[in-house]
Scaffold this motif. Structure first.
Motif, PDB file in Angstrom:
ATOM      1  N   ASP A 189       0.823  -1.216   0.000  1.00  0.00           N
ATOM      2  CA  ASP A 189       0.000   0.000   0.000  1.00  0.00           C
ATOM      3  C   ASP A 189       0.855   1.264   0.000  1.00  0.00           C
ATOM      4  O   ASP A 189       0.344   2.348  -0.289  1.00  0.00           O
ATOM      5  CB  ASP A 189      -0.917   0.017   1.231  1.00  0.00           C
ATOM      6  CG  ASP A 189      -1.975  -1.069   1.189  1.00  0.00           C
ATOM      7  OD1 ASP A 189      -2.265  -1.565   0.076  1.00  0.00           O
ATOM      8  OD2 ASP A 189      -2.511  -1.422   2.262  1.00  0.00           O
ATOM      9  N   ASN A 190       2.140   1.115   0.319  1.00  0.00           N
ATOM     10  CA  ASN A 190       3.017   2.282   0.349  1.00  0.00           C
ATOM     11  C   ASN A 190       4.029   2.271  -0.793  1.00  0.00           C
ATOM     12  O   ASN A 190       5.066   2.908  -0.732  1.00  0.00           O
ATOM     13  CB  ASN A 190       3.763   2.348   1.697  1.00  0.00           C
ATOM     14  CG  ASN A 190       4.478   3.673   1.891  1.00  0.00           C
ATOM     15  OD1 ASN A 190       3.992   4.730   1.479  1.00  0.00           O
ATOM     16  ND2 ASN A 190       5.654   3.625   2.503  1.00  0.00           N
ATOM     17  N   SER A 191       3.721   1.533  -1.852  1.00  0.00           N
ATOM     18  CA  SER A 191       4.580   1.537  -3.039  1.00  0.00           C
ATOM     19  C   SER A 191       4.228   2.729  -3.921  1.00  0.00           C
ATOM     20  O   SER A 191       3.102   3.232  -3.899  1.00  0.00           O
ATOM     21  CB  SER A 191       4.386   0.247  -3.842  1.00  0.00           C
ATOM     22  OG  SER A 191       4.790  -0.881  -3.107  1.00  0.00           O
ATOM     23  N   SER A 192       5.206   3.163  -4.715  1.00  0.00           N
ATOM     24  CA  SER A 192       4.951   4.209  -5.691  1.00  0.00           C
ATOM     25  C   SER A 192       5.679   3.849  -6.984  1.00  0.00           C
ATOM     26  O   SER A 192       6.425   2.861  -7.031  1.00  0.00           O
ATOM     27  CB  SER A 192       5.414   5.580  -5.174  1.00  0.00           C
ATOM     28  OG  SER A 192       4.983   6.611  -6.048  1.00  0.00           O
ATOM     29  N   VAL A 193       5.462   4.651  -8.022  1.00  0.00           N
ATOM     30  CA  VAL A 193       5.957   4.269  -9.344  1.00  0.00           C
ATOM     31  C   VAL A 193       6.625   5.426 -10.083  1.00  0.00           C
ATOM     32  O   VAL A 193       6.482   6.591  -9.718  1.00  0.00           O
ATOM     33  CB  VAL A 193       4.803   3.727 -10.222  1.00  0.00           C
ATOM     34  CG1 VAL A 193       4.160   2.519  -9.581  1.00  0.00           C
ATOM     35  CG2 VAL A 193       3.757   4.822 -10.494  1.00  0.00           C
ATOM     36  N   ILE A 194       7.332   5.048 -11.125  1.00  0.00           N
ATOM     37  CA  ILE A 194       7.863   5.981 -12.111  1.00  0.00           C
ATOM     38  C   ILE A 194       7.227   5.606 -13.445  1.00  0.00           C
ATOM     39  O   ILE A 194       7.229   4.437 -13.827  1.00  0.00           O
ATOM     40  CB  ILE A 194       9.397   5.884 -12.212  1.00  0.00           C
ATOM     41  CG1 ILE A 194      10.036   6.408 -10.925  1.00  0.00           C
ATOM     42  CG2 ILE A 194       9.919   6.648 -13.422  1.00  0.00           C
ATOM     43  CD1 ILE A 194      11.536   6.229 -10.884  1.00  0.00           C
ATOM     44  N   LYS A 195       6.668   6.581 -14.136  1.00  0.00           N
ATOM     45  CA  LYS A 195       5.967   6.303 -15.392  1.00  0.00           C
ATOM     46  C   LYS A 195       6.926   6.381 -16.581  1.00  0.00           C
ATOM     47  O   LYS A 195       7.639   7.370 -16.753  1.00  0.00           O
ATOM     48  CB  LYS A 195       4.820   7.303 -15.582  1.00  0.00           C
ATOM     49  CG  LYS A 195       3.769   7.223 -14.484  1.00  0.00           C
ATOM     50  CD  LYS A 195       2.729   8.318 -14.645  1.00  0.00           C
ATOM     51  CE  LYS A 195       1.745   8.343 -13.472  1.00  0.00           C
ATOM     52  NZ  LYS A 195       0.781   9.462 -13.581  1.00  0.00           N
TER      53      LYS A 195
END
Length: 232
Positions: free
Chosen positions: A197-203
């Motif tokens: 739930d605390n992951s994030s991304v690079i597009k």
């Protein structure tokens, strides 16, 4: 001072593309691109390859990666999840007195990865205090217009309510680019999963991503690599 480990998981025995991880890609074994990018980035205290295959191990070492131990049998079959491989590596290092605060899993068949994106991922992981960061890419066609086959052999819209919605008004949906994952080791050991739930991304854009599952994908990856290299 925090310690950073790069793990390149390279199992032997690929069925769809034999010896996929060390197959020649524009003159060099494809795994060498991941190794070179990792080392050249200067982001890691150690770059290692996790494999059970002695031939892959020798190729990896010839390009500068470390192979301090071979992967266990239990984590070397077709069904071994990436997270189990990462946790095994972390555990093996801790047994010899080496502890790392952050780990980045970089796949061996990802020649399109860039140092810039790896650096951005590391920065987001630390500054935003995330459990993990990984790259994603948008689906090339809106999934909201997806079709499925019925039992009668006809087709139907999966989401018929969007049949008249303009494409530009549909929410963009992304999928994992299948290149790398930056993880906080403490969180990884606790949660035992890469995505949380605390992951994030690079597009990323389509030209920076190519899944390689068959020989057609392989040739497409070559074209994209040469395109990116030419642009730079």
């Amino acid at each position: 001072m925090s310690k950073y480990l790069c793990i390149i998981p390279a199992r032997g025995g690929s069925k769809r593309i034999p010896q996929k991880n060390i197959k020649d890609f524009l003159g060099k074994p494809i795994i060498s691109y991941s190794i070179k990018t990792s080392i050249s980035s200067g982001l890691f205290d150690e770059v290692m390859v996790s494999t059970e295959d002695p031939e892959i191990a020798e190729v990896a070492k010839s390009f500068g990666a470390k192979v301090p131990f071979l992967r266990s049998v239990i984590n070397s079959d077709d069904f071994s999840p990436t997270v189990d491989v990462l946790l095994e590596v972390i555990e093996q290092y801790e047994k010899i007195g080496k502890k790392f605060d952050y780990v980045c899993c970089i796949y061996p068949t990802a020649p399109l990865i860039s140092i810039e994106n790896l650096k951005l991922g590391k920065e987001k992981l630390i500054v935003e205090k995330r459990t993990s960061i990984f790259p994603v890419v948008g689906f090339s066609y809106p999934i909201w217009r997806g079709l499925r086959e019925t039992d009668e052999g006809t087709v139907e819209l999966v989401w018929p309510k969007y049949v008249h919605t303009r494409s530009q008004d549909l929410e963009e949906i992304y999928h994992d680019a299948g290149q790398w994952y930056w993880c906080n080791v403490t969180d990884l050991k606790r949660d035992k999963k890469v995505f949380s739930d605390n992951s994030s991304v690079i597009k990323l854009n389509q030209s920076e991503v190519q899944d390689i599952d068959n020989l057609t994908d392989w040739e497409m990856a070559k074209l994209k690599y040469e395109l990116l290299k030419g642009n730079k």
